[in-house]
Motif scaffolding. Structure first.
Motif, mmCIF file in Angstrom:
data_model
loop_
_atom_site.group_PDB
_atom_site.id
_atom_site.type_symbol
_atom_site.label_atom_id
_atom_site.label_comp_id
_atom_site.label_asym_id
_atom_site.label_seq_id
_atom_site.Cartn_x
_atom_site.Cartn_y
_atom_site.Cartn_z
ATOM 1 N N TYR A 81 -2.567 0.871 1.050
ATOM 2 C CA TYR A 81 -2.388 1.053 2.496
ATOM 3 C C TYR A 81 -2.977 -0.090 3.311
ATOM 4 O O TYR A 81 -2.414 -0.499 4.313
ATOM 5 C CB TYR A 81 -3.032 2.369 2.927
ATOM 6 N N TYR A 82 -4.115 -0.617 2.878
ATOM 7 C CA TYR A 82 -4.843 -1.568 3.701
ATOM 8 C C TYR A 82 -4.865 -3.015 3.188
ATOM 9 O O TYR A 82 -4.945 -3.940 3.991
ATOM 10 C CB TYR A 82 -6.320 -1.130 3.839
ATOM 11 N N LEU A 83 -4.827 -3.211 1.882
ATOM 12 C CA LEU A 83 -5.309 -4.479 1.351
ATOM 13 C C LEU A 83 -4.315 -5.336 0.588
ATOM 14 O O LEU A 83 -4.698 -6.350 0.006
ATOM 15 C CB LEU A 83 -6.531 -4.209 0.446
ATOM 16 N N LEU A 84 -3.028 -4.973 0.540
ATOM 17 C CA LEU A 84 -2.082 -5.745 -0.265
ATOM 18 C C LEU A 84 -1.180 -6.663 0.560
ATOM 19 O O LEU A 84 -0.205 -7.197 0.037
ATOM 20 C CB LEU A 84 -1.226 -4.798 -1.106
ATOM 21 N N SER A 85 -1.489 -6.854 1.806
ATOM 22 C CA SER A 85 -0.700 -7.774 2.627
ATOM 23 C C SER A 85 -0.792 -9.184 2.053
ATOM 24 O O SER A 85 -1.870 -9.628 1.644
ATOM 25 C CB SER A 85 -1.204 -7.774 4.069
ATOM 26 N N PRO A 86 0.324 -9.919 2.003
ATOM 27 C CA PRO A 86 0.305 -11.277 1.439
ATOM 28 C C PRO A 86 -0.681 -12.224 2.125
ATOM 29 O O PRO A 86 -1.150 -13.176 1.504
ATOM 30 C CB PRO A 86 1.750 -11.757 1.656
ATOM 31 N N LEU A 87 -0.990 -11.969 3.390
ATOM 32 C CA LEU A 87 -1.866 -12.878 4.132
ATOM 33 C C LEU A 87 -3.349 -12.563 3.988
ATOM 34 O O LEU A 87 -4.183 -13.289 4.530
ATOM 35 C CB LEU A 87 -1.484 -12.867 5.617
ATOM 36 N N ASN A 88 -3.666 -11.520 3.254
ATOM 37 C CA ASN A 88 -5.070 -11.139 3.137
ATOM 38 C C ASN A 88 -5.912 -12.177 2.393
ATOM 39 O O ASN A 88 -7.136 -12.171 2.495
ATOM 40 C CB ASN A 88 -5.206 -9.785 2.437
ATOM 41 N N PHE A 89 -5.264 -13.062 1.644
ATOM 42 C CA PHE A 89 -6.008 -14.091 0.917
ATOM 43 C C PHE A 89 -6.799 -14.989 1.869
ATOM 44 O O PHE A 89 -7.769 -15.641 1.453
ATOM 45 C CB PHE A 89 -5.048 -14.953 0.086
ATOM 46 N N ILE A 90 -6.403 -15.020 3.135
ATOM 47 C CA ILE A 90 -7.100 -15.852 4.121
ATOM 48 C C ILE A 90 -8.572 -15.456 4.228
ATOM 49 O O ILE A 90 -9.443 -16.290 4.495
ATOM 50 C CB ILE A 90 -6.400 -15.750 5.496
ATOM 51 N N VAL A 91 -8.850 -14.183 3.988
ATOM 52 C CA VAL A 91 -10.237 -13.703 4.044
ATOM 53 C C VAL A 91 -11.120 -14.464 3.058
ATOM 54 O O VAL A 91 -12.308 -14.689 3.310
ATOM 55 C CB VAL A 91 -10.281 -12.188 3.736
ATOM 56 N N PRO A 95 -16.724 -17.215 4.747
ATOM 57 C CA PRO A 95 -17.891 -16.498 4.206
ATOM 58 C C PRO A 95 -17.934 -15.070 4.727
ATOM 59 O O PRO A 95 -17.314 -14.751 5.750
ATOM 60 C CB PRO A 95 -19.069 -17.325 4.725
ATOM 61 N N ALA A 96 -18.667 -14.215 4.056
ATOM 62 C CA ALA A 96 -18.734 -12.798 4.431
ATOM 63 C C ALA A 96 -19.220 -12.608 5.859
ATOM 64 O O ALA A 96 -18.772 -11.696 6.560
ATOM 65 C CB ALA A 96 -19.649 -12.053 3.456
ATOM 66 N N SER A 97 -20.113 -13.464 6.314
ATOM 67 C CA SER A 97 -20.662 -13.315 7.668
ATOM 68 C C SER A 97 -19.657 -13.681 8.751
ATOM 69 O O SER A 97 -19.867 -13.384 9.926
ATOM 70 C CB SER A 97 -21.914 -14.196 7.816
ATOM 71 N N LYS A 98 -18.537 -14.327 8.365
ATOM 72 C CA LYS A 98 -17.508 -14.741 9.324
ATOM 73 C C LYS A 98 -16.249 -13.888 9.182
ATOM 74 O O LYS A 98 -15.147 -14.332 9.508
ATOM 75 C CB LYS A 98 -17.159 -16.215 9.112
ATOM 76 N N ILE A 99 -16.406 -12.658 8.732
ATOM 77 C CA ILE A 99 -15.249 -11.812 8.430
ATOM 78 C C ILE A 99 -14.391 -11.551 9.665
ATOM 79 O O ILE A 99 -13.158 -11.471 9.581
ATOM 80 C CB ILE A 99 -15.707 -10.474 7.801
ATOM 81 N N THR A 100 -15.002 -11.428 10.839
ATOM 82 C CA THR A 100 -14.207 -11.156 12.043
ATOM 83 C C THR A 100 -13.329 -12.352 12.413
ATOM 84 O O THR A 100 -12.220 -12.177 12.928
ATOM 85 C CB THR A 100 -15.111 -10.785 13.232
ATOM 86 N N THR A 105 -7.872 -14.540 12.498
ATOM 87 C CA THR A 105 -6.934 -15.563 12.037
ATOM 88 C C THR A 105 -5.699 -14.931 11.408
ATOM 89 O O THR A 105 -4.567 -15.378 11.642
ATOM 90 C CB THR A 105 -7.619 -16.492 11.009
ATOM 91 N N ILE A 106 -5.907 -13.889 10.628
ATOM 92 C CA ILE A 106 -4.780 -13.181 10.016
ATOM 93 C C ILE A 106 -3.875 -12.592 11.094
ATOM 94 O O ILE A 106 -2.646 -12.709 11.030
ATOM 95 C CB ILE A 106 -5.291 -12.068 9.075
ATOM 96 N N ILE A 107 -4.469 -11.937 12.080
ATOM 97 C CA ILE A 107 -3.687 -11.341 13.171
ATOM 98 C C ILE A 107 -2.908 -12.418 13.910
ATOM 99 O O ILE A 107 -1.712 -12.259 14.202
ATOM 100 C CB ILE A 107 -4.614 -10.580 14.144
ATOM 101 N N TRP A 108 -3.565 -13.501 14.211
ATOM 102 C CA TRP A 108 -2.943 -14.617 14.936
ATOM 103 C C TRP A 108 -1.720 -15.144 14.183
ATOM 104 O O TRP A 108 -0.643 -15.316 14.747
ATOM 105 C CB TRP A 108 -3.988 -15.717 15.138
ATOM 106 N N ILE A 109 -1.877 -15.352 12.889
ATOM 107 C CA ILE A 109 -0.769 -15.869 12.075
ATOM 108 C C ILE A 109 0.361 -14.845 11.992
ATOM 109 O O ILE A 109 1.544 -15.199 12.054
ATOM 110 C CB ILE A 109 -1.272 -16.245 10.670
ATOM 111 N N LYS A 110 0.016 -13.568 11.882
ATOM 112 C CA LYS A 110 1.052 -12.531 11.798
ATOM 113 C C LYS A 110 1.872 -12.448 13.085
ATOM 114 O O LYS A 110 3.099 -12.290 13.036
ATOM 115 C CB LYS A 110 0.413 -11.172 11.489
ATOM 116 N N VAL A 111 1.212 -12.545 14.216
ATOM 117 C CA VAL A 111 1.933 -12.520 15.497
ATOM 118 C C VAL A 111 2.861 -13.728 15.593
ATOM 119 O O VAL A 111 4.012 -13.624 16.050
ATOM 120 C CB VAL A 111 0.935 -12.499 16.677
#
Length: 504
Positions: A81-91, A95-100, A105-111
């Motif tokens: 449901y949450y984690l198999l989007s092709p663009l999730n690799f961008i995460v 680093p973990a502290s920059k997750i937001t 960035t993922i949202i921006w690219i998807k739009v």
């Protein structure tokens, strides 16, 4: 490479710039220190994607297990449901502290991709000029649905793939099969099975719609139908390696729990709906179907266009009624949501309504015709919608400026389009007014308390954890302070937590 030769690329670039600007003024541009407050980004996705990084970057044993998910329950449903989007690799690039920043960035690219895919598909379907195709693409990618639900970023994949699937479905209906349809359908399902289910319902209806309009013989129709069904099944079969375990998991969890059906008042809903179709649309308890005054004008004008056959207009009306059926019946509302009424974010299939409204608007736009009779009848309809909207907004104590702004944008769209059809102005003016209206609506219709900065929180928390003695770090730790209900902090700060994941 000249951008004008690739309007879909130009549509993506323009939309990307507009999105950065909109989110900056809404204090949601994470690059500029903002925080996304829409959807569940801060309350769920920071946790889910910290877990995603944790598993992909070496901790593979945690792929299907979570201590707090049923004391060792399967995580397969959450992945599907949450984690198999092709663009999730961008995460993984952050680093973990920059997750937001990674999620923004993922949202921006998807739009950006949504605008590009719509522009590409609509030019193939209607032969619109590049400027007009870019104009409607911006309305599609930056509709109120996208702006208010962008925090639920797994739903944005459906907005990207829907135009491409519609284009390929159209080809099936006219006898030009494309095997890539199965692959795109499979990717759409893997990205999010929930929204792909909604798309599947619409694809079936759209295939019937085009088959009716292009009908020649029953033999040809049945042949096209057979190919469409065969390739659709093939696309579904390609996803069984993840969707079958997910289905079994859901039978033990969500599908075994029956929520009360939301018995909303249909007359009240339909009466309130116009207030969410005009400038100032911001009621998230209604379908988020605002795509700009120009699109609304064109959609209505289509049905009064004397150069379009009655047969086509009736078929289009039937398709609209089918797609709007979730607004006309509580049972159909549940059907559109895969049998389970949503507990929040109602009318999640509204992105399909937005697509269809814009598609119909493009049919009108492709004709480049607007008679006085069309203007008169369309103005009457728009006037009725405005009066209802003004009443509803006044009743809900909406600022008078919003009511005045609504009628101003309707008039601007009507006058601009009238001059365009009379060849007195260039189509660039349609693009300009669309950008201005969509942007201003997105900026000023949003009211939210800006939460604490996630990055500041991670810095403060990391400093605290660094002060702990080494013996404490070898044991399981538990914190009683969180930011926005984030439960994936053990992955952020690399410590052993007692309850290291929260499944919602």
């Amino acid at each position: 490479m000249k951008l004008k030769k690739y309007p879909w690329l130009l549509a993506g670039i323009i939309t990307a710039i507009i999105f950065l600007t909109i989110t900056f003024f809404r204090h949601e541009n994470v690059y500029a220190g903002g925080v996304i407050t829409s959807g569940d980004l801060m309350t769920q996705y920071t946790s889910f994607f910290q877990y995603f990084r944790h598993v992909i970057l070496g901790n593979h044993s945690d792929f299907a297990y979570s201590f707090s998910n049923g004391l060792g329950g399967s995580m397969i449903g959450n992945w599907a449901y949450y984690l198999l989007s092709p663009l999730n690799f961008i995460v993984l690039l952050f680093p973990a502290s920059k997750i937001t920043i990674a999620l923004y960035t993922i949202i921006w690219i998807k739009v950006m991709l949504a605008a590009g895919s719509f522009c590409y598909a609509i030019q193939k379907l209607t032969k619109l000029t590049s400027t007009l195709a870019i104009t409607v693409s911006i309305s599609y990618a930056l509709s109120s649905y996208t702006i208010f639900y962008m925090g639920n970023l797994m739903w944005l994949d459906a907005i990207i793939f829907l135009p491409l699937l519609i284009l390929l479905t159209h080809k099936f209906a006219v006898g030009r099969q494309k095997p890539i349809y199965s692959i795109i359908l499979a990717i759409t399902i893997l990205a999010n099975y929930y929204t792909s289910y909604m798309i599947g319902l619409f694809l079936i209806a759209y295939f019937i719609y085009i088959s009716f309009l292009k009908f020649k013989t029953w033999k040809r129709f049945l042949k096209n139908l057979a190919y469409f069904v065969l390739y659709s099944i093939s696309g579904v079969l390609l996803t069984l390696f993840i969707e079958l375990p997910t289905l079994l998991n859901l039978k033990e969890t969500k599908l075994s729990t029956h929520y009360a059906i939301t018995n909303y008042s249909i007359p009240k809903l339909l009466f309130n709906l116009p207030s969410n179709m005009l400038f100032g649309a911001s009621n998230t308890q209604l379908p988020l179907i605002y795509t700009g005054s120009l699109v609304l004008l064109l959609t209505i004008a289509y049905f009064f266009n004397i150069h379009i056959q009655i047969r086509e207009k009736l078929a289009t009306l039937a398709l609209l009624l089918f797609t709007c059926s979730g607004l006309l019946s509580n049972k159909l509302y549940v059907l559109w949501h895969a049998g389970q009424p949503p507990q929040s974010y109602p009318f999640r299939f509204a992105f399909i309504l937005n697509f269809l409204f814009i598609l119909v608007a493009c049919y009108q736009l492709a004709k480049q015709q607007l008679t006085k009779r069309q203007v008169e009848l369309t103005t009457i309809i728009l006037g009725i919608l405005f009066i209802i909207s003004a009443y509803i907004r006044h009743k809900n104590s909406i600022n008078l400026a919003w009511i005045i702004s609504s009628v101003c944008w309707i008039l601007i769209a009507t006058v601009t389009y009238w001059f365009y059809t009379k060849k007195k102005i260039n189509s660039i003016w349609l693009l300009i007014i669309t950008i201005l209206e969509i942007s201003l609506n997105a900026i000023f219709s949003w009211h939210s308390v800006i939460p604490s900065s996630y990055e500041n929180y991670t810095v403060e928390t990391q400093n605290l954890i660094n002060k702990l003695p080494a013996t404490a770090k070898n044991s399981r730790l538990e914190k009683n302070f969180l930011i926005n209900q984030n439960r994936g902090e053990s992955y952020t700060f690399n410590y052993r937590k007692l309850s290291n994941f929260l499944c919602k």
